[in-house]
Write an enzyme that holds these catalytic residues in place. Sequence first.
Site, PDB file in Angstrom:
ATOM      1  N   TYR A 235      -5.438  -3.740  -0.927  1.00  0.00           N
ATOM      2  CA  TYR A 235      -6.432  -2.894  -0.253  1.00  0.00           C
ATOM      3  C   TYR A 235      -7.498  -3.740   0.450  1.00  0.00           C
ATOM      4  O   TYR A 235      -7.803  -3.541   1.629  1.00  0.00           O
ATOM      5  CB  TYR A 235      -7.078  -1.958  -1.274  1.00  0.00           C
ATOM      6  CG  TYR A 235      -8.172  -1.069  -0.708  1.00  0.00           C
ATOM      7  CD1 TYR A 235      -7.853   0.100  -0.033  1.00  0.00           C
ATOM      8  CD2 TYR A 235      -9.515  -1.399  -0.866  1.00  0.00           C
ATOM      9  CE1 TYR A 235      -8.847   0.926   0.472  1.00  0.00           C
ATOM     10  CE2 TYR A 235     -10.519  -0.587  -0.362  1.00  0.00           C
ATOM     11  CZ  TYR A 235     -10.182   0.570   0.306  1.00  0.00           C
ATOM     12  OH  TYR A 235     -11.160   1.370   0.811  1.00  0.00           O
TER      13      TYR A 235
ATOM     14  N   SER B   5     -14.516  -1.072   4.873  1.00  0.00           N
ATOM     15  CA  SER B   5     -14.969  -0.959   3.489  1.00  0.00           C
ATOM     16  C   SER B   5     -15.864  -2.128   3.138  1.00  0.00           C
ATOM     17  O   SER B   5     -15.749  -3.213   3.732  1.00  0.00           O
ATOM     18  CB  SER B   5     -13.764  -0.947   2.545  1.00  0.00           C
ATOM     19  OG  SER B   5     -14.163  -1.060   1.192  1.00  0.00           O
TER      20      SER B   5
END
Length: 684
Positions: A574, A561
């Site tokens: 996350y 990400s």
Amino acid sequence: MTHPEAAALIARSNRLGADPRTTNYAGGNTSAKGTDTDPVTGEPVELLWVKGSGGDLGTLTEKNLAVLRLDRLRALVGVYPGVDREDEMVAAFDYCLHGKGGAAPSIDTAMHGLVGAAHVDHLHPDAGIALATAADGEKLTAEVFGDRVVWVPWRRPGFQLGLDIAAVHAAHPEAIGCILGGHGITAWGATSEEAEARSLEIVRTAEQYVAERTAALEAQGTHPFGPVREGYAALSEAERRLRAAALAPVVRGLASTDRPQVGHLTDSDVVLDFVSRGALGRLAALGTSCPDHFLRTKVSPLVVDLPSDAPLDDVVARLKELHAEYRAQYQAYYDRHATPDSPAIRGADPAIVLVPGVGMFSFGKDKQTARVAGEFYVNAINVMRGAEAISTYAPIDEAEKFRIEYWALEEAKLRRMPAPEPLATRIAVVTGAGSGIGKAIAERLAAEGACVVIADLNLEGAQEVADALGGPDVAVAVRADVTDEEAVAALVREAALAFGGVDLVVNNAGLSISKPLLETTVRDWDLQHDVMARGSFLVAREAARAMIAQGMGGDIVYIASKNSLFAGPNNIAYSATKADQAHQVRLLAAELGEHGIRVNGVNPDGVVRGSGIFAGGWGAQRAAVYGVPETELGTYYAQRTLLKQEVLPEHVAAAVFALTGPDLVQTTGLHVPVDSGVAAAFLR
């Protein structure tokens, strides 16, 4: 509008081809003769409709038929230059075609056009080939059929064989067909119904004869393949699958020495019985006989000569020895028979590998080809068992097999095949592939030619994706919890059992919980790290184990990400997990490079549309953080980028293909941003 004779031919062909007892996949051919109007002269013209090259009877349609003028086809008899120039006749068929379109005429066209009957069937039933390959097949044909079926000695398919069968038909008006030595059967009739009935009469009569003789042997306590050897009986299903999954990557790597192959496992009772019996070595060495068989299976298989429960390490070591021997023997076979104008050797690896207790591995350029090769060898086993029950198995000799395997016409057929897709023969495992980014990746990899294992916690969703991609010849669904060590090992085993191994893994499974630090619980932290950090590690480890066993290199791709680099608010668990994944890429690239395994990553951002993570609540959480409606979150993300373009799942899939396709083969340890340009996440 389809001509009535052609329509009847298609219906008959579909019925015959739907029954595996009658003919094998893509094997045999059928025809019909009739009259139509010549569009140029307006006069009646006699035509032949015949299954063209490469078609399959069970799925035959009008486009798979070649349509030829009978007057021109039969005129070729007057210019036939003889068996030494046989190959020239196939090119001549093109000058006999009626109209345009349709399939290319096959080598068997002469058989159908020259025989006087209006309808002709040429089939490859196991029981018929058992008679055709029996040492005393001519005598047995007379015993079984009397004068209703005539024996035709082996001749390579072609124009001369067509002349031979036409002569048989003319000389034996009482006959309904013939047994072609070493090959199959041909039947004929005045109507489509009569031809079909006669084909089935020959097949069923041969089946009954073989069954009666087999039963008589068994009543005496014997078996056509001899006794089961001590220690060679089939393993239990659970043991068999574990051993097959462990051996599959090794066997596939060996079978891919010359060019990459996809694998298929067959552990049916027919195969397990054959590999347990005393006659295995003798019969396997004789090889297959029907041209349709050995063109797909090669002239003989590789046979593991160890007991069913031999230590796995011993089996692996023996496989490598036997593979080296097989390659040397195949090269010698080629050298014995090749002439200066023979096509180059196409590879010396086996297409069929028989393993006692486990079954049969078969290989091909794609899953369907590998599966069909296995189906053909099962046909060959049935033929050998039948021939041994009624006589002794005596296939055509090696020189004749070579003449067909390295036939210029066969080489021309191979050259007509379309170029392979960029990821052809690659076996991909995509986690979290039941929806969102993972689904898009699976779809792109399959579109580029890969076989894909759709791994997801939601098996129903994964199965829907696999079905949409084309089913088990393209994709299989596996329920996989990537946090569970045994489940991940089972996932890689399923890939090996389905396709032979694994070449490409995409660590995509993930979830996200958006909370500030003080609201983030230990459970939140552990859940995200378990799925993405631990899960990626487990999947990469098991996949690397299989890739190293294959010796074919491979690709591991992490869907990380932008957050692995960018410090955003309310996202500690996350983002920390994504940073873990990003560094796994670097660590594994450094470690696995010596095995030819490339490890790269993709850093997406703002993939809202179609995203499973966003649909699961992450979108609402992030929208609240940024103070925008959830429906406008994709637009919000796009507007903060340099390109002002929304990122979609297919954009991430394109990056995965770029990293694993044929162009970036020297690239490893790279992270590719797919975020429309987030300057704060630029790699430094």
